[in-house]
Write a protein that holds these residues in place. Structure first.
Motif, PDB file in Angstrom:
ATOM      1  N   UNK A  57     -35.488  77.122 -28.580  1.00  0.00           N
ATOM      2  CA  UNK A  57     -34.218  77.819 -28.307  1.00  0.00           C
ATOM      3  C   UNK A  57     -33.339  77.055 -27.322  1.00  0.00           C
ATOM      4  N   UNK A  58     -32.038  76.981 -27.674  1.00  0.00           N
ATOM      5  CA  UNK A  58     -31.075  76.327 -26.806  1.00  0.00           C
ATOM      6  C   UNK A  58     -31.028  74.825 -26.934  1.00  0.00           C
ATOM      7  N   UNK A  59     -31.870  74.263 -27.785  1.00  0.00           N
ATOM      8  CA  UNK A  59     -31.884  72.807 -27.972  1.00  0.00           C
ATOM      9  C   UNK A  59     -31.593  72.471 -29.430  1.00  0.00           C
ATOM     10  N   UNK A  60     -30.979  71.332 -29.638  1.00  0.00           N
ATOM     11  CA  UNK A  60     -30.592  70.931 -30.989  1.00  0.00           C
ATOM     12  C   UNK A  60     -31.771  70.265 -31.701  1.00  0.00           C
ATOM     13  N   UNK A 179     -41.514  62.172 -38.203  1.00  0.00           N
ATOM     14  CA  UNK A 179     -40.104  62.197 -37.840  1.00  0.00           C
ATOM     15  C   UNK A 179     -39.942  62.525 -36.360  1.00  0.00           C
ATOM     16  N   UNK A 180     -38.849  62.070 -35.756  1.00  0.00           N
ATOM     17  CA  UNK A 180     -38.666  62.199 -34.316  1.00  0.00           C
ATOM     18  C   UNK A 180     -38.707  63.650 -33.851  1.00  0.00           C
ATOM     19  N   UNK A 181     -38.079  64.578 -34.603  1.00  0.00           N
ATOM     20  CA  UNK A 181     -38.046  65.974 -34.162  1.00  0.00           C
ATOM     21  C   UNK A 181     -39.445  66.568 -34.132  1.00  0.00           C
ATOM     22  N   UNK A 182     -40.266  66.246 -35.129  1.00  0.00           N
ATOM     23  CA  UNK A 182     -41.627  66.760 -35.157  1.00  0.00           C
ATOM     24  C   UNK A 182     -42.446  66.166 -34.020  1.00  0.00           C
TER      25      UNK A 182
END
Length: 258
Positions: A57-60, A179-182
């Motif tokens: 939450x609150x992060x892209x 992937x970077x987000x994971x």
């Protein structure tokens, strides 16, 4: 149910939902707080319309959700070559399953896979995905176990295992090929694992035929005596053959040269 405060964020929480008992069961099972607003947690497990997902939450950051039906039939060729057994069925133990993408590929290829994941949030994501997963073609199977890898290796009732697979998390490298987000979300949950070499040594005492270690392409090997190496674009698979199966070495050498 916790309401939390604006200035003290919970590390991980489960978001409650009206007329849905799953969040409460999940929170109780893993000892996580059940909250009515996801914004009071740094990371939140939420049951969305397409399954359980991890949100920041609150992060892209795109929510993290595991979907085995999105794993195509292409890819994973070097992994399958490194683990290939001429005699089937074969039993494979994935000690560091993570999001279980490799475990799913190996099960789909015909292995009887036991996938270990110690981190409860990651385990919950994979367990939810297995409930939605397409049927595996026989003889492949995948069983997820919530336990530490070392505990699994020391279990008296483990039984014989043909192949043991490792994809450890290392400082500065991350779990390979994510992937970077994971990777960012997984690091927040698990941190770094500096015990890869010790885990490999333990695995070699239990594997009947081989241990396969996934590594970044240019990273050092966990042990110097690698028998075989299968290289992809960004990762490689180091194979340590069991001394108890010398015939395995000659047949696998032929596979490497195919």
């Amino acid at each position: 149910m916790s309401g939390g405060t604006a200035d003290v964020l919970l590390a991980v929480a489960v978001l409650a939902a009206a007329d849905d008992e799953r969040p409460a069961r999940l929170a109780a099972e893993h000892g996580l707080p059940l909250v009515d607003r996801q914004e009071i947690a740094r990371l939140a497990l939420v049951y969305g319309p397409t399954g359980l997902e991890l949100r920041a939450p609150g992060r892209r950051l795109t929510p993290l959700r595991v979907d085995f039906d999105r794993i195509g039939t292409h890819g994973g060729g070097e992994l399958l070559r490194a683990t290939r057994m001429k005699n089937r069925p074969a039993r494979l133990l994935d000690l560091t399953a993570g999001l279980a993408t490799d475990a799913w590929r190996l099960a789909r290829a015909g292995f009887d896979v036991i996938a270990c994941e110690r981190q409860p949030v990651i385990h919950a994501l994979v367990q939810d995905a297995l409930q939605r997963a397409p049927r595996l073609p026989p003889p492949g199977s995948l069983r997820l176990v919530h336990t530490d890898a070392r505990a699994m290796l020391g279990a008296a009732d483990l039984g014989p295992v043909d192949v043991i697979y490792l994809d450890p998390m290392f400082p500065g490298e991350g779990r390979t090929a994510l992937p970077r987000r994971e990777l960012q979300l997984l690091r927040e949950l698990t941190g770094d694992d500096e015990g890869g070499a010790q885990l490999l040594a333990l695995a070699r005492t239990r594997a009947r035929r081989r241990v396969v270690v996934k590594r970044p392409l240019h990273a050092p090997a966990l042990a110097a005596d690698v028998d075989l190496c299968f290289k992809g674009r960004a990762v490689r698979f180091d194979v340590y053959l069991s001394a108890a199966n010398p015939a395995e070495a000659s047949s696998t050498m032929a596979d490497q040269n195919d």
